[in-house]
Design a protein around this motif. Sequence first.
Motif, PDB file in Angstrom:
ATOM      1  N   GLY A 111     -15.405 -31.414  45.809  1.00 47.47           N
ATOM      2  CA  GLY A 111     -16.854 -31.466  45.656  1.00 47.47           C
ATOM      3  C   GLY A 111     -17.259 -32.368  44.526  1.00 47.47           C
ATOM      4  N   MET A 112     -18.428 -32.118  43.934  1.00 47.39           N
ATOM      5  CA  MET A 112     -18.964 -32.974  42.881  1.00 47.39           C
ATOM      6  C   MET A 112     -19.797 -32.153  41.922  1.00 47.39           C
ATOM      7  SD  MET A 112     -22.380 -34.714  44.411  1.00 47.39           S
ATOM      8  CE  MET A 112     -23.101 -34.582  42.775  1.00 47.39           C
ATOM      9  N   THR A 113     -20.044 -32.727  40.744  1.00 46.68           N
ATOM     10  CA  THR A 113     -20.934 -32.113  39.765  1.00 46.68           C
ATOM     11  C   THR A 113     -21.844 -33.178  39.184  1.00 46.68           C
ATOM     12  OG1 THR A 113     -19.321 -32.431  37.999  1.00 46.68           O
ATOM     13  CG2 THR A 113     -19.287 -30.312  39.142  1.00 46.68           C
ATOM     14  N   SER A 114     -22.918 -32.718  38.517  1.00 46.06           N
ATOM     15  CA  SER A 114     -23.839 -33.627  37.838  1.00 46.06           C
ATOM     16  C   SER A 114     -24.542 -32.857  36.728  1.00 46.06           C
ATOM     17  CB  SER A 114     -24.875 -34.182  38.824  1.00 46.06           C
ATOM     18  OG  SER A 114     -25.847 -34.952  38.146  1.00 46.06           O
ATOM     19  N   GLY A 115     -24.375 -33.325  35.498  1.00 45.95           N
ATOM     20  CA  GLY A 115     -25.048 -32.688  34.380  1.00 45.95           C
ATOM     21  C   GLY A 115     -24.553 -31.291  34.098  1.00 45.95           C
ATOM     22  N   VAL A 116     -23.228 -31.119  34.044  1.00 42.26           N
ATOM     23  CA  VAL A 116     -22.633 -29.796  33.854  1.00 42.26           C
ATOM     24  C   VAL A 116     -21.901 -29.743  32.514  1.00 42.26           C
ATOM     25  CG1 VAL A 116     -20.969 -28.128  34.739  1.00 42.26           C
ATOM     26  CG2 VAL A 116     -22.414 -29.411  36.328  1.00 42.26           C
ATOM     27  N   THR A 117     -22.168 -28.683  31.755  1.00 36.64           N
ATOM     28  CA  THR A 117     -21.512 -28.442  30.467  1.00 36.64           C
ATOM     29  C   THR A 117     -20.970 -27.026  30.429  1.00 36.64           C
ATOM     30  OG1 THR A 117     -23.074 -29.946  29.369  1.00 36.64           O
ATOM     31  CG2 THR A 117     -21.831 -28.424  27.971  1.00 36.64           C
ATOM     32  N   PRO A 118     -19.686 -26.815  30.012  1.00 40.78           N
ATOM     33  CA  PRO A 118     -18.685 -27.822  29.630  1.00 40.78           C
ATOM     34  C   PRO A 118     -18.193 -28.625  30.833  1.00 40.78           C
ATOM     35  CG  PRO A 118     -17.705 -25.643  29.710  1.00 40.78           C
ATOM     36  CD  PRO A 118     -19.165 -25.437  29.915  1.00 40.78           C
ATOM     37  N   SER A 119     -17.536 -29.713  30.553  1.00 40.84           N
ATOM     38  CA  SER A 119     -17.101 -30.631  31.610  1.00 40.84           C
ATOM     39  C   SER A 119     -16.229 -29.907  32.629  1.00 40.84           C
ATOM     40  CB  SER A 119     -16.318 -31.795  31.002  1.00 40.84           C
ATOM     41  OG  SER A 119     -17.150 -32.546  30.149  1.00 40.84           O
ATOM     42  N   PRO A 120     -16.503 -30.109  33.895  1.00 39.37           N
ATOM     43  CA  PRO A 120     -15.751 -29.404  34.940  1.00 39.37           C
ATOM     44  C   PRO A 120     -14.373 -30.009  35.166  1.00 39.37           C
ATOM     45  CG  PRO A 120     -17.382 -30.837  35.916  1.00 39.37           C
ATOM     46  CD  PRO A 120     -17.589 -30.925  34.435  1.00 39.37           C
ATOM     47  N   LEU A 153     -11.213 -31.960  40.031  1.00 38.08           N
ATOM     48  CA  LEU A 153     -11.514 -31.862  41.460  1.00 38.08           C
ATOM     49  C   LEU A 153     -13.016 -31.835  41.736  1.00 38.08           C
ATOM     50  CD1 LEU A 153      -8.816 -29.257  42.631  1.00 38.08           C
ATOM     51  CD2 LEU A 153      -8.788 -31.753  42.900  1.00 38.08           C
ATOM     52  N   LEU A 154     -13.813 -31.707  40.677  1.00 39.83           N
ATOM     53  CA  LEU A 154     -15.277 -31.749  40.807  1.00 39.83           C
ATOM     54  C   LEU A 154     -15.804 -32.847  39.888  1.00 39.83           C
ATOM     55  CD1 LEU A 154     -16.087 -27.913  40.725  1.00 39.83           C
ATOM     56  CD2 LEU A 154     -15.971 -29.391  42.739  1.00 39.83           C
ATOM     57  N   PRO A 155     -15.574 -34.107  40.238  1.00 37.81           N
ATOM     58  CA  PRO A 155     -15.931 -35.207  39.349  1.00 37.81           C
ATOM     59  C   PRO A 155     -17.432 -35.275  39.076  1.00 37.81           C
ATOM     60  CG  PRO A 155     -15.390 -36.008  41.542  1.00 37.81           C
ATOM     61  CD  PRO A 155     -15.001 -34.569  41.508  1.00 37.81           C
ATOM     62  N   ASP A 156     -17.755 -35.641  37.829  1.00 37.17           N
ATOM     63  CA  ASP A 156     -19.149 -35.775  37.396  1.00 37.17           C
ATOM     64  C   ASP A 156     -19.726 -37.082  37.942  1.00 37.17           C
ATOM     65  OD1 ASP A 156     -21.574 -35.966  36.079  1.00 37.17           O
ATOM     66  OD2 ASP A 156     -20.786 -35.224  34.172  1.00 37.17           O
ATOM     67  N   GLN A 157     -20.805 -36.978  38.679  1.00 38.75           N
ATOM     68  CA  GLN A 157     -21.431 -38.147  39.290  1.00 38.75           C
ATOM     69  C   GLN A 157     -22.505 -38.760  38.412  1.00 38.75           C
ATOM     70  OE1 GLN A 157     -20.200 -39.267  42.385  1.00 38.75           O
ATOM     71  NE2 GLN A 157     -18.691 -37.712  41.783  1.00 38.75           N
TER      72      GLN A 157
END
Length: 482
Positions: free
Chosen positions: A434-443, A446-450
């Motif tokens: 999947g993906m992430t965006s604007g997530v803290t702490p960094s995931p 396997l869920l790269p920050d877009q």
Amino acid sequence: MELFWKTHMRFQVIKAVCVLFLVVLLGQEGVESRNVKTVTTSFEYSGINCRAHSVSFTDFGGVGDGKTSNTKAFQSAISRLSEYASDGGAQLYVPAGKWLTGSFSLISHFTLYLHKDAVLLASQDMSEWPVIKPLPSYGRGRDAAAGRYTSLIFGTNLTDVIVTGDNGTIDGQGAFWWQQFHRKKLKYTRPYLIELMFSDNIQISDLTLLNSPSWNVHPVYSSNIIVKGITILAPVTSPNTDGINPDSCTNTRIEDCYIVSGDDCVAVKSGWDEYGIAFGMPTKQLAIRRLTCISPFSATIALGSEMSGGIQDVRAEDITAIHTESGVRIKTAVGRGGYVKDIFVKRMTLHTMKWVFWMTGNYGSHADTHYDPNALPEISGINYRDVVADNVTMAARLEGISNDPFTGICIANVTIGMAAKAKKQPWTCTDIAGMTSGVTPSPCTLLPDQGVEKITACDFPQEGLPIDNLELKKCTYSLKLF
């Protein structure tokens, strides 16, 4: 002239005697009427339908002393009121008092209304709890392989049913059942407080539910359901006291509920292993709004683990959890089959959590040994956004199934404040994508920050659900209670 006066005087005497008799008679009637206490009570509520007829439970011999069994009185009252089903429906008003009762069944086009000081006390006489067959999508009882005790308030194959009140109380007196469960003394699965099966157009609202023997509210194989304004309270160590469990249901709205329990506050289900796969009835089109949850050992919202009929299109928003094990938990296993997909969650506020997000594909807990090991669940399209959490032990534990990864996971605009003694590794991820965006702490990787440009991802569908088009009517009643 003399004859006239004699006649006149005789008439006056007769008149005086008649007046005196009438005064005495009226006086006696007045005394008798003063011995009869008549109270007029008025109440109103919002309902999917109002009723043409309304009667008090006391008219059917109900005794609210907390000691006298009212099981037969409830059964008699509801049976009598069934005569009005085709004539505008009927309402049974339960006044202030403690009404001890075993299980009783509802009817169509019917409202059960509890006064604010009315308490339904669940009987501890097990003979007042009939045993029925296990649910077909489960194949067995959850506590024991045999049947199950009928729920306190039960109904099947109904339409247009309301259970409501002015925050009246249903007390399951669950400690009796919890002790039997822990001692392994039960031959059958414990009863729930409210269960409606194979029914349509259901409203359960404005009640306080205490100490259920097991699950509290269980609509199953049903559609067009509103659960609103419910307070559910049970010790956080009580076994399996789930709050609200929509099970193989379509078009459901759960809103404005406060739940403290020993298990999941809302648990979405659809059958167990091969039985749920064969029955094939999913839970779909479910809205959960303005839910507040406290459950230190379980989830705010759980999807599964019995999800073999499928779960799709769940929308949860404005959720608050305090001292709860996890925010959203997906539970499944090899052998479950089915699917959990198109899940949307936004605006969660979480305080003191073990995990914010938890998915597991190795939950186990099978109905029996006959499940198909090739029946793999599909977990996809899981969307979380706009989440704020603090004092968290671990941000997420996301564990898919080898050769059956959980895909389409999207997490955006999430801020998680870690506890002083938090895990060094805030994210654990295996067999997911999947993906992430604007997530803290960094995931996890396997869920790269877009990047923040994708912060609008993971959003709700624009179109509403059909249940949102159902507007409640204002129902007003006045009853004379003798």
